[in-house]
Structure formats: structure tokens, C-alpha cells
Scaffold this motif. Structure first.
Motif, PDB file in Angstrom:
ATOM      1  N   SER A 116       1.199  -1.248  -0.114  1.00  0.00           N
ATOM      2  CA  SER A 116       0.033  -0.306  -0.406  1.00  0.00           C
ATOM      3  C   SER A 116       1.021   1.333  -0.361  1.00  0.00           C
ATOM      4  CB  SER A 116      -0.993   0.227   1.099  1.00  0.00           C
ATOM      5  OG  SER A 116      -1.478  -0.779   1.056  1.00  0.00           O
ATOM      6  N   MET A 117       1.977   1.601   0.574  1.00  0.00           N
ATOM      7  CA  MET A 117       3.131   2.267   0.958  1.00  0.00           C
ATOM      8  C   MET A 117       3.308   2.448  -0.713  1.00  0.00           C
ATOM      9  SD  MET A 117       2.447   3.460   3.957  1.00  0.00           S
ATOM     10  CE  MET A 117       3.122   4.887   3.510  1.00  0.00           C
ATOM     11  N   ALA A 118       3.824   1.604  -1.460  1.00  0.00           N
ATOM     12  CA  ALA A 118       4.941   1.842  -2.414  1.00  0.00           C
ATOM     13  C   ALA A 118       3.601   2.391  -3.746  1.00  0.00           C
ATOM     14  CB  ALA A 118       5.372   0.420  -2.843  1.00  0.00           C
ATOM     15  N   LEU A 119       2.443   1.793  -3.874  1.00  0.00           N
ATOM     16  CA  LEU A 119       1.707   2.535  -4.494  1.00  0.00           C
ATOM     17  C   LEU A 119       0.833   3.928  -3.740  1.00  0.00           C
ATOM     18  CD1 LEU A 119      -0.583  -1.017  -5.542  1.00  0.00           C
ATOM     19  CD2 LEU A 119       2.114   0.469  -6.785  1.00  0.00           C
ATOM     20  N   LEU A 120       1.211   4.318  -2.786  1.00  0.00           N
ATOM     21  CA  LEU A 120       1.024   5.728  -2.328  1.00  0.00           C
ATOM     22  C   LEU A 120       0.416   6.841  -3.213  1.00  0.00           C
ATOM     23  CD1 LEU A 120      -0.798   7.048   0.051  1.00  0.00           C
ATOM     24  CD2 LEU A 120       1.068   7.458   1.394  1.00  0.00           C
ATOM     25  N   PRO A 121       1.897   6.787  -4.268  1.00  0.00           N
ATOM     26  CA  PRO A 121       2.125   7.992  -4.900  1.00  0.00           C
ATOM     27  C   PRO A 121       1.022   8.383  -5.761  1.00  0.00           C
ATOM     28  CG  PRO A 121       4.074   6.851  -4.395  1.00  0.00           C
ATOM     29  CD  PRO A 121       3.029   6.415  -3.510  1.00  0.00           C
ATOM     30  N   VAL A 122       0.302   6.934  -5.798  1.00  0.00           N
ATOM     31  CA  VAL A 122      -0.601   7.407  -6.698  1.00  0.00           C
ATOM     32  C   VAL A 122      -2.073   8.917  -6.643  1.00  0.00           C
ATOM     33  CG1 VAL A 122      -2.909   6.428  -8.280  1.00  0.00           C
ATOM     34  CG2 VAL A 122      -0.255   4.718  -8.612  1.00  0.00           C
ATOM     35  N   GLY A 123      -2.762   7.811  -5.644  1.00  0.00           N
ATOM     36  CA  GLY A 123      -3.369   8.800  -3.888  1.00  0.00           C
ATOM     37  C   GLY A 123      -3.352  10.398  -3.833  1.00  0.00           C
ATOM     38  N   LEU A 124      -1.718  10.281  -3.579  1.00  0.00           N
ATOM     39  CA  LEU A 124      -0.939  11.668  -3.282  1.00  0.00           C
ATOM     40  C   LEU A 124      -1.017  12.346  -4.193  1.00  0.00           C
ATOM     41  CD1 LEU A 124       1.505  10.652  -1.230  1.00  0.00           C
ATOM     42  CD2 LEU A 124      -0.722  11.120  -0.629  1.00  0.00           C
ATOM     43  N   LEU A 125      -0.911  12.186  -5.761  1.00  0.00           N
ATOM     44  CA  LEU A 125      -0.996  12.912  -7.098  1.00  0.00           C
ATOM     45  C   LEU A 125      -2.365  13.342  -7.235  1.00  0.00           C
ATOM     46  CD1 LEU A 125       1.993  11.129  -8.905  1.00  0.00           C
ATOM     47  CD2 LEU A 125       2.010  13.706  -8.376  1.00  0.00           C
ATOM     48  N   VAL A 126      -3.439  12.083  -7.317  1.00  0.00           N
ATOM     49  CA  VAL A 126      -4.418  12.698  -7.163  1.00  0.00           C
ATOM     50  C   VAL A 126      -5.137  13.344  -6.567  1.00  0.00           C
ATOM     51  CG1 VAL A 126      -6.800  11.375  -7.755  1.00  0.00           C
ATOM     52  CG2 VAL A 126      -5.594   9.628  -8.069  1.00  0.00           C
ATOM     53  N   VAL A 127      -4.619  13.641  -4.742  1.00  0.00           N
ATOM     54  CA  VAL A 127      -5.651  14.306  -4.513  1.00  0.00           C
ATOM     55  C   VAL A 127      -5.345  15.504  -4.698  1.00  0.00           C
ATOM     56  CG1 VAL A 127      -5.441  15.338  -1.703  1.00  0.00           C
ATOM     57  CG2 VAL A 127      -6.435  12.524  -2.731  1.00  0.00           C
ATOM     58  N   ALA A 128      -4.114  15.986  -4.912  1.00  0.00           N
ATOM     59  CA  ALA A 128      -3.311  17.325  -5.312  1.00  0.00           C
ATOM     60  C   ALA A 128      -3.551  18.119  -6.547  1.00  0.00           C
ATOM     61  CB  ALA A 128      -1.251  16.851  -5.643  1.00  0.00           C
ATOM     62  N   SER A 129      -4.448  17.004  -7.009  1.00  0.00           N
ATOM     63  CA  SER A 129      -4.324  17.333  -8.753  1.00  0.00           C
ATOM     64  C   SER A 129      -5.933  18.510  -8.647  1.00  0.00           C
ATOM     65  CB  SER A 129      -5.414  16.604  -9.685  1.00  0.00           C
ATOM     66  OG  SER A 129      -6.436  15.032  -9.628  1.00  0.00           O
ATOM     67  N   ALA A 130      -7.008  17.895  -6.879  1.00  0.00           N
ATOM     68  CA  ALA A 130      -8.328  18.419  -7.109  1.00  0.00           C
ATOM     69  C   ALA A 130      -7.653  19.863  -6.633  1.00  0.00           C
ATOM     70  CB  ALA A 130      -8.544  18.358  -6.262  1.00  0.00           C
ATOM     71  N   PHE A 131      -6.882  20.312  -6.717  1.00  0.00           N
ATOM     72  CA  PHE A 131      -6.503  21.722  -6.183  1.00  0.00           C
ATOM     73  C   PHE A 131      -6.138  22.844  -7.459  1.00  0.00           C
ATOM     74  CE2 PHE A 131      -5.069  20.115  -2.802  1.00  0.00           C
ATOM     75  CZ  PHE A 131      -6.113  20.702  -1.409  1.00  0.00           C
ATOM     76  N   VAL A 132      -6.313  22.038  -9.043  1.00  0.00           N
ATOM     77  CA  VAL A 132      -5.650  22.963 -10.377  1.00  0.00           C
ATOM     78  C   VAL A 132      -6.239  21.884 -10.912  1.00  0.00           C
ATOM     79  CG1 VAL A 132      -3.466  22.828  -8.715  1.00  0.00           C
ATOM     80  CG2 VAL A 132      -3.775  20.717 -10.268  1.00  0.00           C
ATOM     81  N   SER A 133      -7.200  20.904 -10.975  1.00  0.00           N
ATOM     82  CA  SER A 133      -7.575  20.049 -12.136  1.00  0.00           C
ATOM     83  C   SER A 133      -8.798  20.856 -13.003  1.00  0.00           C
ATOM     84  CB  SER A 133      -8.371  18.765 -11.877  1.00  0.00           C
ATOM     85  OG  SER A 133      -9.602  19.279 -11.587  1.00  0.00           O
ATOM     86  N   ASP A 134      -9.445  22.089 -12.332  1.00  0.00           N
ATOM     87  CA  ASP A 134     -10.227  23.029 -12.885  1.00  0.00           C
ATOM     88  C   ASP A 134      -9.592  24.112 -13.544  1.00  0.00           C
ATOM     89  OD1 ASP A 134     -10.014  23.432 -10.167  1.00  0.00           O
ATOM     90  OD2 ASP A 134     -11.113  25.680 -10.264  1.00  0.00           O
ATOM     91  N   LYS A 135      -8.823  24.394 -12.790  1.00  0.00           N
ATOM     92  CA  LYS A 135      -8.017  25.445 -13.326  1.00  0.00           C
ATOM     93  C   LYS A 135      -7.241  25.384 -15.046  1.00  0.00           C
ATOM     94  CE  LYS A 135      -7.042  28.250  -8.974  1.00  0.00           C
ATOM     95  NZ  LYS A 135      -7.739  26.488  -7.926  1.00  0.00           N
ATOM     96  N   LEU A 136      -6.956  23.958 -14.964  1.00  0.00           N
ATOM     97  CA  LEU A 136      -6.354  23.869 -16.659  1.00  0.00           C
ATOM     98  C   LEU A 136      -7.580  23.263 -17.632  1.00  0.00           C
ATOM     99  CD1 LEU A 136      -4.359  20.578 -14.367  1.00  0.00           C
ATOM    100  CD2 LEU A 136      -3.204  23.138 -15.205  1.00  0.00           C
ATOM    101  N   VAL A 137      -8.873  22.703 -16.720  1.00  0.00           N
ATOM    102  CA  VAL A 137      -9.782  22.830 -17.753  1.00  0.00           C
ATOM    103  C   VAL A 137      -9.776  23.829 -18.258  1.00  0.00           C
ATOM    104  CG1 VAL A 137     -11.853  21.841 -18.092  1.00  0.00           C
ATOM    105  CG2 VAL A 137      -9.986  20.433 -16.671  1.00  0.00           C
ATOM    106  N   ASP A 138      -9.818  24.666 -17.666  1.00  0.00           N
ATOM    107  CA  ASP A 138     -10.517  26.553 -17.393  1.00  0.00           C
ATOM    108  C   ASP A 138      -9.316  27.086 -18.789  1.00  0.00           C
ATOM    109  OD1 ASP A 138     -12.616  26.042 -16.771  1.00  0.00           O
ATOM    110  OD2 ASP A 138     -12.107  26.938 -14.210  1.00  0.00           O
TER     111      ASP A 138
END
Length: 461
Positions: free
Chosen positions: A291-313
Motif C-alpha cells: 500500500s505504501m509503495a502505491l500510495l504516490p498514485v493517491g497523493l497525486l490524485v488528491v493534489a490534482s483537486a487543486f488545479v484540475s478545474d483551472k487546467l480545464v478552464d
């Protein structure tokens, strides 16, 4: 309201990935073979995908709030039942029922958002947050799955129960009441035919290695799948209130988004399934270490919440989908370097980071699918997209399982098992590459046409 809906979608994703980490422990305790074990994933996914279209349509007809509350209650009860049973068949059944419940909560939650936020920046931001919670739940479920499996695999079934109860109480007070559609009806025939088609297709693919791809049983099953599929299309063209208005499938944004989401989810489900079995069962990794080995996937997804709508706009959905899918495909190709003593820093981590970046495009896919759709068909559009995701993922996973179980070695050494799993990893990478190529062929012509319309620079400039 948005927070409540996000928690429920997070719970859906969490439940899928937690069971993935727990599969080796469940298989050992209940003596379940790999070909049967994958039904704990596929059972949920098929229940989810099989009735998503009906779920979205039911929400439009009966009222979104009512459907959402009932389905969420069923989800919680099925979670509790799964923690109490000890039969493989019953365990798979509880997973199927949970998938059925999620088939109503997911499109209903999405349509509640799209009918309460105006199309444009407000809806884009809401959808970005919502879909990132779904992908984040799937990714963070790896961590929770490792922690819960360390206590016992039944805890992976118990954890969603109090969360579902809290979300149910919150939704009762915060989700606004809405009126059912004034006209319309249910298409139970369409729901039965679509579910039967998908169940039979996945069963045929999974059982084909044992029965033989050229056997009468396998060929007969594929013929039956074709007949059921044709019957579904015919029924939809004749019934007064079809489960799927076939005209909606001519929406190019919805079609492109559906193809993209099949490639993203199908390749990832298959990759994680093989990685979990290989690292835990073969190399002896603990659930928490995996789980810890694959955790960076989740962290990147969570981080994208702050920029994804701005990128789309700023860039639009097409460029984001194309770029992130290409990055994800590169991640899977990089992962093929894995050996019997993989280095985390040089082999696993780079691949995990690239795959995580691929999920950053997930909100853009959802925004593209629902753009330009009338309010009275938002539930249907959401159901079509999520059906493509779940059923596509189930079929890709079934093919992957058939590939890796067709040549199981008599002496399961790490080297022999890696040789068994590698064709499945290559297939998952191939699915991702095809999806990336499709996304590029859609995006690049538009980019060139946009550049061609730009004014030529003057001599003074």
C-alpha cells in the motif's frame, strides 16, 4: 451538499481498491483460486456497470434525492453482510449487491451536481472536486486496505459501514428535494438484457482458458453474448422509454470520454491486480508495504483537486486527456522493467508516479462527457460514462486474468511467476497505449486547425 456527495463517491472508490489489497489474504483463508478470486473485483464492477444506466435513468424519473438515500442504505447493509460471511459464493454475492447499490449512488450524485451547478466554471470546479474524490478514494483505498488487512481482511468490509451511515444521515439533511419527472417509465427489459450481456461476456472470457478458446462452450457463449447484445439494441429502439436513448451515443464528447475512461480504468485495474498478486504472494510483501509503495498514485490524485478545474478552464479537456493518457502509458511501459528483486526507487516509484499523473486527467474526462447535455439527461450521460468505465474495466481485467491463468507454472518460483504475469502486464500497457493513441488522434487535428486559424505575424512583429 457537495462534500456529502464527494464522501459517498470516495467510499465507492475506497471499497474497490481495499478489496484489491486484501485479495491474497482472502484467497489464502477461504482457499479461492486466482480465476475465482478476480470475481471479488469483477462482481462489484459488473453489478456497478450492469445497472448504471438504470441507476441514472431512475434518478431522473423518481427523484435524485430519494434514489440516492435508498441506494446508500443498501450499500452499507451489503458491506456489513460481507464482513460476516465465510463462503466464497456469498462473499462474491455481497460484492455484487454493493456494486448494484453504487450503480445508483454514482450517477445520481453526479446528476445532483450537474443540475445544481450552472454549466461553466462553477460546474467545472464542482465536477473536478467530485471526480478527484472518486479517484482519490480508489487510490487511498490502497493505504486503508493495507492497514485493515493487517488486522484481518474482514475489516476491509467493515470500514465502509460507519462511513456510509454518517453519509446517509448527512445526505438526508443536505441533499435538496427534487421533483420526479412528469413523464417517463422504466426499461426493465433493457436493464436485464444489458446486465446479462456483460455478465456472460466476462464469464466467457474468464472461463475460456480452462474450457478452450475454440471449444463449443466458449464459441456458443460468445454467440449468446452477441445475440443478447443485439436484443438489447433492438429493445432500446422499440420500447417507449428506453434505458438508453440511442441518439445520446452520437454525442462526440460523450463517446470520446467513454473510450478514454475504458483505457484508463481497464489498464489500471489490471495492473494493480497483477502487481498485488506478484508482490504479495510471490515476493512476500506485506499488505501495508504494498500500500505504501502505491500510495504516490493517491497523493497525486488528491493534489490534482487543486488545479484540475483551472487546467480545464485554460486548456480545455482534450489536451489534458491526451497528455495524461500518454504519460500513463509511459508509466506502464516503464514498469515492465520489473524483476524478481525490484528496486523501488529506480523501477517501481518512477512507474507509480507516471501512472498517478495519468489519473490527473480523470476530472477532464467527466467534464467532457457531461458538457452540452440537457439537464433531463444528465443522469443518463453520467450512467453511460460510468458504465463504460466499469464494464470496460471488468472486461479488460477478465482478459488479463485469462492471460495470466492460462500458463500457471508447476514450480511457482519468483522467476516463473514473473514470466506468467508479464504477458498480463504487457496487455494492460497495450490497452493504455491504444487509449493514448485514440486521445491523440482526437486532440492533434483540433490543435492543428486552431493553429491554422491564428493570424500570421506582421512584418513589423
Amino acid at each position: 451538499m457537495l462534500i456529502t456527495l464527494c464522501i459517498v463517491l470516495f467510499l465507492d472508490g475506497l471499497d474497490v481498491s481495499m478489496i484489491g489489497v486484501a485479495l491474497p489474504s482472502i484467497g489464502t483463508e477461504l482457499d479461492i483460486q486466482t480465476s475465482t478470486l478476480q470475481w471479488l473485483v469483477s462482481g462489484y464492477v459488473l453489478g456497478y456497470g450492469g445497472l448504471l444506466l438504470l441507476g441514472g435513468r431512475t434518478a431522473d424519473l423518481l427523484g435524485r434525492r430519494k434514489v440516492f438515500l435508498i441506494a446508500l442504505a443498501v450499500f452499507g447493509l451489503a458491506s456489513l453482510a460481507g464482513a460476516l460471511v465465510s463462503s466464497a459464493a456469498l462473499l462474491i454475492l455481497t460484492r455484487f449487491v454493493k456494486g448494484l447499490a453504487a450503480a445508483f449512488t454514482a450517477p445520481t450524485g453526479l446528476s445532483i451536481i450537474t443540475t445544481n451547478f450552472a454549466e461553466g466554471p462553477a460546474r467545472n470546479k464542482a465536477l473536478s472536486i467530485y471526480t478527484v474524490f472518486g479517484a482519490g478514494g480508489y487510490s487511498m483505498g490502497l493505504l486503508f486496505g493495507g492497514l485493515m488487512t493487517g488486522l484481518g481482511w474482514r475489516w476491509t468490509f467493515l470500514l465502509p459501514v460507519p462511513v456510509a451511515l454518517a453519509a446517509l444521515i448527512s445526505a438526508y439533511f443536505l441533499v435538496p428535494k427534487d421533483k420526479p419527472a412528469e413523464e417517463g417509465g422504466h426499461d426493465l427489459i433493457g436493464a436485464l438484457l444489458s446486465t446479462a450481456t456483460m455478465l456472460l461476456l466476462v464469464y466467457t472470457v474468464v472461463s475460456a482458458p480452462q474450457a478452450g478458446w475454440g471449444s463449443a462452450r466458449t464459441i456458443g457463449s460468445f454467440v449468446a453474448v452477441a445475440v443478447l447484445g443485439a436484443a438489447f439494441v433492438y429493445a432500446e429502439s422499440k420500447v417507449p422509454y428506453p434505458l438508453v436513448r440511442l441518439g445520446i451515443l452520437r454525442k462526440p464528447t460523450l463517446v470520446r470520454a467513454s473510450l478514454a475512461i475504458i483505457a484508463v480504468a481497464g489498464s489500471y485495474f489490471s495492473w494493480q491486480f497483477i502487481t498485488t498478486l506478484y508482490l504479495q504472494d510471490t515476493l512476500g510483501w506485506s499488505p501495508l508495504k504494498l500500500s505504501m509503495a502505491l500510495l504516490p498514485v493517491g497523493l497525486l490524485v488528491v493534489a490534482s483537486a487543486f488545479v484540475s478545474d483551472k487546467l480545464v478552464d485554460r486548456f480545455g479537456t482534450g489536451p489534458i486527456i491526451a497528455v495524461t493518457m500518454v504519460v500513463m502509458a509511459v508509466g506502464y511501459l516503464s514498469y515492465l522493467r520489473i524483476d524478481t528483486a525490484p528496486s523501488y526507487l529506480t523501477v517501481l516509484l518512477p512507474a507509480v508516479l507516471l501512472v498517478g499523473i495519468g489519473w490527473v486527467g480523470f476530472p477532464a474526462i467527466n467534464i467532457q462527457a457531461t458538457s452540452g447535455i440537457d439537464d433531463d439527461e444528465q443522469g443518463l450521460a453520467a450512467g453511460v460514462l460510468q458504465t463504460a468505465m466499469q464494464v470496460g474495466a471488468a472486461i479488460v481485467l477478465a482478459v488479463t486474468t485469462a492471460i495470466v491463468t492460462s500458463n500457471v507454472p508447476n514450480n511457482p518460483t519468483p522467476s516463473a511467476m514473473l514470466d506468467t504475469y508479464r504477458p498480463g502486464l504487457e496487455f494492460a500497457a497495450g490497452v493504455s497505449i491504444v487509449g493514448a493513441l485514440v486521445a491523440l488522434t482526437v486532440f492533434l487535428p483540433r490543435l492543428r486547425s486552431r493553429q491554422a486559424r491564428l493570424p500570421e505575424p506582421s512584418a513589423h512583429s
